[in-house]
Every structure is written in C-alpha cells, then in structure tokens.
Write a protein that holds these residues in place. Structure first.
Motif, PDB file in Angstrom:
ATOM      1  N   CYS A 120       0.805  -1.072   0.055  1.00 60.62           N
ATOM      2  CA  CYS A 120       0.025  -0.100   0.137  1.00 60.62           C
ATOM      3  C   CYS A 120       0.890   1.235  -0.093  1.00 60.62           C
ATOM      4  N   GLU A 121       1.833   1.192   0.807  1.00 61.51           N
ATOM      5  CA  GLU A 121       2.833   2.459   0.707  1.00 61.51           C
ATOM      6  C   GLU A 121       3.184   2.785  -0.657  1.00 61.51           C
ATOM      7  N   TYR A 122       3.718   1.785  -1.253  1.00 58.64           N
ATOM      8  CA  TYR A 122       4.193   2.135  -2.889  1.00 58.64           C
ATOM      9  C   TYR A 122       2.929   2.510  -3.460  1.00 58.64           C
ATOM     10  N   LEU A 123       1.946   1.537  -3.689  1.00 60.39           N
ATOM     11  CA  LEU A 123       0.772   1.929  -4.464  1.00 60.39           C
ATOM     12  C   LEU A 123       0.449   3.442  -4.273  1.00 60.39           C
ATOM     13  N   LEU A 124       0.114   3.950  -3.155  1.00 57.84           N
ATOM     14  CA  LEU A 124      -0.395   5.047  -2.764  1.00 57.84           C
ATOM     15  C   LEU A 124       0.651   6.349  -3.211  1.00 57.84           C
ATOM     16  N   THR A 125       1.911   5.862  -2.997  1.00 61.98           N
ATOM     17  CA  THR A 125       2.850   6.865  -3.606  1.00 61.98           C
ATOM     18  C   THR A 125       2.774   6.956  -5.165  1.00 61.98           C
ATOM     19  N   ALA A 126       2.639   5.858  -5.860  1.00 66.37           N
ATOM     20  CA  ALA A 126       2.438   5.636  -7.345  1.00 66.37           C
ATOM     21  C   ALA A 126       1.130   6.392  -7.682  1.00 66.37           C
ATOM     22  N   ALA A 127       0.039   6.581  -6.918  1.00 59.48           N
ATOM     23  CA  ALA A 127      -1.179   7.210  -7.157  1.00 59.48           C
ATOM     24  C   ALA A 127      -0.857   8.815  -7.261  1.00 59.48           C
ATOM     25  N   PHE A 128      -0.174   9.120  -6.172  1.00 56.13           N
ATOM     26  CA  PHE A 128      -0.478  10.553  -5.810  1.00 56.13           C
ATOM     27  C   PHE A 128       0.759  11.446  -5.854  1.00 56.13           C
ATOM     28  N   ARG A 129       2.163  10.622  -5.791  1.00 52.02           N
ATOM     29  CA  ARG A 129       3.366  11.221  -6.020  1.00 52.02           C
ATOM     30  C   ARG A 129       4.164  10.481  -6.791  1.00 52.02           C
ATOM     31  N   PRO A 130       3.698  10.245  -8.108  1.00 51.16           N
ATOM     32  CA  PRO A 130       4.584   9.692  -9.182  1.00 51.16           C
ATOM     33  C   PRO A 130       5.998  10.155  -9.204  1.00 51.16           C
ATOM     34  N   ASP A 131       6.320  11.275  -9.068  1.00 47.44           N
ATOM     35  CA  ASP A 131       7.330  12.297  -9.404  1.00 47.44           C
ATOM     36  C   ASP A 131       8.437  11.676  -8.297  1.00 47.44           C
ATOM     37  N   THR A 132       7.852  11.081  -7.113  1.00 44.26           N
ATOM     38  CA  THR A 132       9.227  10.599  -6.172  1.00 44.26           C
ATOM     39  C   THR A 132       9.186   9.270  -6.197  1.00 44.26           C
ATOM     40  N   LEU A 133       8.600   8.396  -7.017  1.00 41.56           N
ATOM     41  CA  LEU A 133       8.445   6.898  -6.940  1.00 41.56           C
ATOM     42  C   LEU A 133       9.682   6.283  -7.121  1.00 41.56           C
ATOM     43  N   ASN A 134      10.025   5.412  -6.209  1.00 37.21           N
ATOM     44  CA  ASN A 134      11.200   4.625  -6.351  1.00 37.21           C
ATOM     45  C   ASN A 134      11.018   3.263  -5.286  1.00 37.21           C
ATOM     46  N   PHE A 135      11.944   2.506  -5.465  1.00 38.72           N
ATOM     47  CA  PHE A 135      11.990   1.452  -4.736  1.00 38.72           C
ATOM     48  C   PHE A 135      11.881   1.666  -2.889  1.00 38.72           C
ATOM     49  N   ASP A 136      12.298   2.768  -2.536  1.00 42.96           N
ATOM     50  CA  ASP A 136      12.189   3.088  -1.132  1.00 42.96           C
ATOM     51  C   ASP A 136      10.839   3.358  -0.719  1.00 42.96           C
ATOM     52  N   ASN A 137       9.897   3.647  -1.730  1.00 43.21           N
ATOM     53  CA  ASN A 137       8.515   4.022  -1.266  1.00 43.21           C
ATOM     54  C   ASN A 137       7.635   2.703  -0.985  1.00 43.21           C
ATOM     55  N   PHE A 138       8.457   1.333  -0.930  1.00 42.29           N
ATOM     56  CA  PHE A 138       8.071   0.163  -0.284  1.00 42.29           C
ATOM     57  C   PHE A 138       8.039   0.393   1.345  1.00 42.29           C
ATOM     58  N   LEU A 139       8.916   1.189   1.675  1.00 40.51           N
ATOM     59  CA  LEU A 139       9.549   1.011   3.060  1.00 40.51           C
ATOM     60  C   LEU A 139      10.116  -0.167   3.683  1.00 40.51           C
ATOM     61  N   LEU A 140      10.648  -1.187   2.706  1.00 39.96           N
ATOM     62  CA  LEU A 140      11.273  -2.366   3.101  1.00 39.96           C
ATOM     63  C   LEU A 140      12.521  -1.879   3.788  1.00 39.96           C
ATOM     64  N   ASN A 141      13.270  -0.845   3.161  1.00 38.52           N
ATOM     65  CA  ASN A 141      14.404  -0.853   3.672  1.00 38.52           C
ATOM     66  C   ASN A 141      14.357   0.706   4.637  1.00 38.52           C
ATOM     67  N   HIS A 142      13.359   0.618   5.483  1.00 44.15           N
ATOM     68  CA  HIS A 142      13.057   1.592   6.430  1.00 44.15           C
ATOM     69  C   HIS A 142      14.320   1.992   7.076  1.00 44.15           C
ATOM     70  N   SER A 143      14.692   1.051   8.083  1.00 41.07           N
ATOM     71  CA  SER A 143      16.162   1.215   8.676  1.00 41.07           C
ATOM     72  C   SER A 143      16.510  -0.272   9.171  1.00 41.07           C
ATOM     73  N   THR A 144      17.798  -0.360   9.550  1.00 40.15           N
ATOM     74  CA  THR A 144      18.050  -1.366  10.320  1.00 40.15           C
ATOM     75  C   THR A 144      17.483  -1.844  11.416  1.00 40.15           C
ATOM     76  N   VAL A 145      17.230  -0.954  12.240  1.00 40.29           N
ATOM     77  CA  VAL A 145      16.366  -1.277  13.496  1.00 40.29           C
ATOM     78  C   VAL A 145      15.075  -2.094  13.188  1.00 40.29           C
ATOM     79  N   TYR A 146      14.300  -1.304  12.228  1.00 41.96           N
ATOM     80  CA  TYR A 146      13.108  -1.977  11.847  1.00 41.96           C
ATOM     81  C   TYR A 146      13.111  -3.318  11.284  1.00 41.96           C
TER      82      TYR A 146
END
Length: 186
Positions: free
Chosen positions: A71-97
C-alpha cells in the motif's frame, strides 16, 4: 571466451545496462521483484491461514505486513509519481526496523515450538487484527486525503505546490498517517 567472461562476472554489474533496472532505486526490475515478493507473501499467508490454522496469528501478521508495504508503494504511485522509487515500499526503512521484524518472527516461532497452545487464535489476536486494520485503513485514508501533499520524506522547505491539508481525516487528527502507522504496528 564471451560466455566464460559472463559466467565469471558478478550477478549484477554496471557493465551491463539492463542491470541498472535491478541495482538503481528507480529501477523497474527492482520494483517488480519487490512487488512480486510482497504479493507472493500475501498470497501464501492467506493460504497458510487455511492450511496451518494453529499458526494463524503469524500468517495474519505476515498478510498485514505485506499489505502495508504494498500500500505504501501503490499510494505513492497514485499521488506522488514524481518521487516513486523502490524506497517507497519502506522495506529498507531502517536496520532497526528490519531487526525488529526479524526478531518478532524468531520470537513467535520459538514460543510456538515451546508452547503451541499459547499461540492459538483468540480474543487478543482478534483485537490485534482489528487494531492493525484500523491503523492501515487510517493510514490509507490519510495518504489519499493528503494526496500530492504527502511525502515519506520530511521536507525541510515547502514545495511551491504544497498546501496544508485540513479536510477529511486531517480535520479530526493532527497526524493521521502516524496515528495509522502506530496502530498498524501495535
């Protein structure tokens, strides 16, 4: 000689132009693999809910986890395609996460192995699932309401097109996306 050189080179290399699709943050191959992986985890989790009902809380959790990241990626794709990249999945959020997620899996399966009767679906699992769904739903509504004004990155300077959102869920909650993330994570 060419095939030997290809076989001895690293799996992904800058010398092959198509590899950028898998190594760059904006690469479509990398995004496609992440989406495929998240979809497979979601589908397998739903299947495992039916097959291994004694571990239903874990598989419900895995379905919610994969749904959140997709959902994080898809919502970014829908509303902020100019910033769309792999990071929008938030899979690489942080090492702690990532460590926290991994430890939660280890903890669940250790407890499941030592005391499986304590891991059955019950009132607490139902309450947890409902809170998680409430959180995910609130976050989706917040990101949709903010539309192009939402960003995963805290912006230090206001973009010219940015507007303060005070309608919808933002009229009731000051930070509904954080509210949703908190209750999804609980």
């Amino acid at each position: 000689a060419a095939s030997r050189r290809l076989m001895s080179s690293p799996l992904l290399s800058a010398s092959r132009p198509w590899d950028a699709e898998f190594t760059e943050d904006t690469g479509r191959g990398r995004v496609a693999l992440a989406a495929f992986f998240l979809g497979a985890v979601f589908g397998c989790s739903l299947l495992m809910l039916a097959v291994i009902s004694s571990a239903a809380p874990f598989f419900a959790y895995m379905a919610m986890l994969s749904a959140f990241h997709m959902c994080e990626y898809l919502l970014t794709a829908a509303f902020r395609p100019d910033t769309l990249n792999f990071d929008n999945f938030l899979l690489n959020h942080s090492t702690v996460y990532q460590v926290m997620i991994s430890l939660s899996w280890v903890e669940y399966w250790l407890e499941y192995g030592l005391a499986p009767s304590r891991k059955c679906w019950g009132t607490i699992s139902t309450a947890g699932l409902l809170l998680s769904l409430l959180g995910l739903g609130t976050r989706i509504i917040a990101m949709s309401t903010a539309s192009s004004n939402f960003s995963h990155i805290i912006e230090e300077e206001q973009r010219p097109e940015h507007q303060l959102v005070t309608r919808g869920v933002y009229s009731c909650l000051r930070h509904p996306a954080y509210f949703g993330y908190f209750w999804w994570a609980v």
